[in-house]
Design an enzyme around this catalytic site. Structure first.
Site, mmCIF file in Angstrom:
data_model
loop_
_atom_site.group_PDB
_atom_site.id
_atom_site.type_symbol
_atom_site.label_atom_id
_atom_site.label_comp_id
_atom_site.label_asym_id
_atom_site.label_seq_id
_atom_site.Cartn_x
_atom_site.Cartn_y
_atom_site.Cartn_z
ATOM 1 N N ARG A 21 0.098 3.674 22.725
ATOM 2 C CA ARG A 21 -0.091 4.668 21.661
ATOM 3 C C ARG A 21 -1.260 5.594 21.958
ATOM 4 N NH1 ARG A 21 1.364 1.112 16.245
ATOM 5 N NH2 ARG A 21 3.572 1.015 16.737
ATOM 6 N N HIS A 216 5.939 4.098 -0.579
ATOM 7 C CA HIS A 216 6.554 5.360 -0.147
ATOM 8 C C HIS A 216 7.317 6.046 -1.273
ATOM 9 C CE1 HIS A 216 5.369 5.119 4.026
ATOM 10 N NE2 HIS A 216 5.494 3.812 3.855
ATOM 11 N N THR A 244 0.143 2.778 -3.175
ATOM 12 C CA THR A 244 -1.004 3.295 -2.432
ATOM 13 C C THR A 244 -1.454 4.604 -3.071
ATOM 14 O OG1 THR A 244 -1.864 3.934 -0.275
ATOM 15 C CG2 THR A 244 0.351 4.645 -0.772
ATOM 16 N N LYS A 247 -0.777 8.050 0.224
ATOM 17 C CA LYS A 247 0.390 8.778 0.736
ATOM 18 C C LYS A 247 0.745 9.889 -0.254
ATOM 19 C CE LYS A 247 1.254 4.900 3.724
ATOM 20 N NZ LYS A 247 1.995 3.691 4.109
ATOM 21 N N THR A 277 -16.468 -4.170 -0.634
ATOM 22 C CA THR A 277 -17.058 -3.081 -1.415
ATOM 23 C C THR A 277 -15.977 -2.162 -1.971
ATOM 24 O OG1 THR A 277 -19.036 -3.194 -0.062
ATOM 25 C CG2 THR A 277 -18.684 -1.138 -1.266
ATOM 26 N N THR A 362 6.919 -1.162 15.278
ATOM 27 C CA THR A 362 7.149 -0.523 13.976
ATOM 28 C C THR A 362 8.645 -0.471 13.670
ATOM 29 O OG1 THR A 362 5.155 0.774 14.387
ATOM 30 C CG2 THR A 362 6.570 1.522 12.602
HETATM 31 C C1 PLP Z 1 1.375 2.361 4.497
HETATM 32 C C2 PLP Z 1 2.004 1.163 3.853
HETATM 33 C C3 PLP Z 1 1.244 0.200 3.198
HETATM 34 C C4 PLP Z 1 -0.255 0.210 3.265
HETATM 35 O O1 PLP Z 1 -0.796 1.198 2.462
HETATM 36 P P1 PLP Z 1 -2.227 1.813 2.874
HETATM 37 O O2 PLP Z 1 -2.741 2.356 1.607
HETATM 38 O O3 PLP Z 1 -1.954 2.830 3.926
HETATM 39 O O4 PLP Z 1 -3.041 0.670 3.406
HETATM 40 C C5 PLP Z 1 1.881 -0.792 2.481
HETATM 41 N N1 PLP Z 1 3.230 -0.867 2.436
HETATM 42 C C6 PLP Z 1 3.999 0.020 3.087
HETATM 43 C C7 PLP Z 1 5.475 -0.098 2.988
HETATM 44 C C8 PLP Z 1 3.418 1.043 3.840
HETATM 45 O O5 PLP Z 1 4.184 1.892 4.524
#
Ligand code: PLP
Length: 403
Positions: A21, A216, A244, A247, A277, A362
């Site tokens: 990568r 997502h 999250t 994203k 933290t 992946t």
């Molecule tokens: C990116 C991702 C995570 C982790 O989220 P981050 O906030 O980037 O650590 C968890 N689950 C899935 C399906 C993801 O694609």
């Protein structure tokens, strides 16, 4: 043992396989997304990013940036501690309330990332529920797998999105044992969606908890961006929603939304929550502003879907093999790690288009792909250039056309 040699050999093996990568060295340009400056060996051209998970371009939204500037000036740089030891800032409290309300749950709990949210929540529940079985979709994200492993409880894996297989597994579990079913809504490499309602029906039938990763989907689906469960009117049937802030919401951080008692339980027992933290106040303020903004701007989601649909159609029309995604993710099959990297390099260096090759682990070997994520800010002109460039690269490298 020659340690240095060992590390170098392991990396050399990746190179030989064509899946070493290389990170694109970028400088994002606020106000000019999806354009970024690319630091190359001897030049720094502007390129267009076509593979960002900043799905709505919220990372440069002025309302969010303003909220972050304001909180930064007010509170300073860092949070100053773990949540328990002086690291709970008022922005964290407000953000948790906002997330609970978004998902129609009693409570929310934020973590430093979505990864840590999955790891901590799944491992803590799996460890503490006596004799728990975690039943997990075969394509669940690495962070869920890590959480399940870390729990050291029994796990069973059902075939991806296969409710029949799921039920066959549930049937074999002794009645009375605690069960948690862990799955995702949008699977981000293929762009397909989990059968949420059927899984919830089975959870009711077998008295299981439901844990859904909507990473997502949050910000992107449902009238207020609470995810696919909102779109399908199933929010109240999910026990634990995980998401999250990095994203669709464009900042960083992760969370769960669930009942008061469940969030209090993870707050009190979850190592990854307790011993780290908390996110900086300015980050929490940015997340809060983003969630509020995205909730109220459904037109962003409409535009996002339109862009993805348009790109899929345009690529399909010219014979580029778009995989059958039902979401905003536009995966294009290459099927070979070396060619996939070459296609990505050609696009970057000849055409100023950045799309990262997606390789094993992946995705499975032999399904290496380019994964495009058009946002509301990828306009027709950018799309024209992408489609033309892809056609040229496909011809140049003799890549497989759509069947
Ligand atoms: C990116 C991702 C995570 C982790 O989220 P981050 O906030 O980037 O650590 C968890 N689950 C899935 C399906 C993801 O694609």
């Amino acid at each position: 043992m020659d340690y240095e040699q060992f590390f170098a050999d392991k990396v050399a093996a990746l190179k030989a396989e064509g899946r070493y990568r290389i990170f694109a060295d970028l400088e994002r340009k606020a106000g000019n997304f999806p354009v970024a400056k690319n630091y190359q060996d001897d030049a720094t051209p502007d390129i267009t990013v076509w593979c960002s998970n900043d799905y709505l371009g919220m990372g440069q939204n002025p309302v969010i940036m303003e909220a972050m500037h304001e909180a930064l000036d007010k509170c300073g740089a860092g949070a100053g501690g773990t949540r328990n030891i002086s690291g709970t800032n008022h922005y964290h409290v407000l953000l948790e309330e906002e997330l609970a309300s978004l998902h129609g749950k009693e409570a929310g709990l934020i973590f430093t990332s979505g990864y840590v949210a999955n790891l901590t929540t799944l491992s803590t529940i799996g460890q503490m529920l006596p004799d728990c079985v975690i039943v997990s979709d075969a394509l669940n994200h690495n962070s869920m797998i890590a959480g399940i492993r870390h729990s050291r409880t029994e796990k069973k894996i059902f075939k991806h999105n296969d409710v029949e297989d799921l039920e066959n597994i549930l049937k074999t579990i002794e009645p009375g044992r605690p069960i948690m079913i862990a799955f995702e809504s949008v699977y981000s490499m293929d762009g397909d969606i989990g059968p949420i309602e059927e899984i919830c029906d089975l959870a009711d039938k077998y008295n299981a908890l439901t844990f859904i990763d909507e990473v997502h989907a949050v910000g992107l689906y449902g009238q207020h961006g609470a995810g696919v469960a909102e779109r399908e009117n199933l929010m109240d049937r999910i026990d634990i929603t995980q998401g999250t802030l990095a994203k669709g919401f464009g900042v960083v951080g992760g969370y769960i939304a669930a009942s008061e008692s469940l969030c209090d339980f993870i707050r009190s027992y979850g190592d990854g929550f307790i011993f780290s933290t908390s996110i900086p106040p300015a980050v929490a303020a940015g997340c809060l502003a983003s969630v509020k903004y995205v909730r109220e701007h459904n037109e962003l989601r409409e535009k996002h879907q339109e862009r993805a649909t348009t790109l899929k159609k345009r690529l399909t029309d010219v014979g580029i093999p778009v995989m059958p995604s039902v979401t905003h993710i536009v995966p294009v099959m290459v099927g070979d790690p070396v060619l996939c990297k070459q296609a990505s390099d050609e696009l970057m260096f000849q055409y100023g288009i950045y799309v990262q090759p997606i390789n094993y682990p992946t995705v499975p070997r032999g399904t290496e792909r380019l994964r495009f994520t058009p946002t509301p800010l990828h306009n027709d002109e950018l799309m024209d250039h992408l489609v033309e460039s892809l056609q040229k690269v496909w011809g140049q490298l003799g890549l497989k056309q759509a069947a």
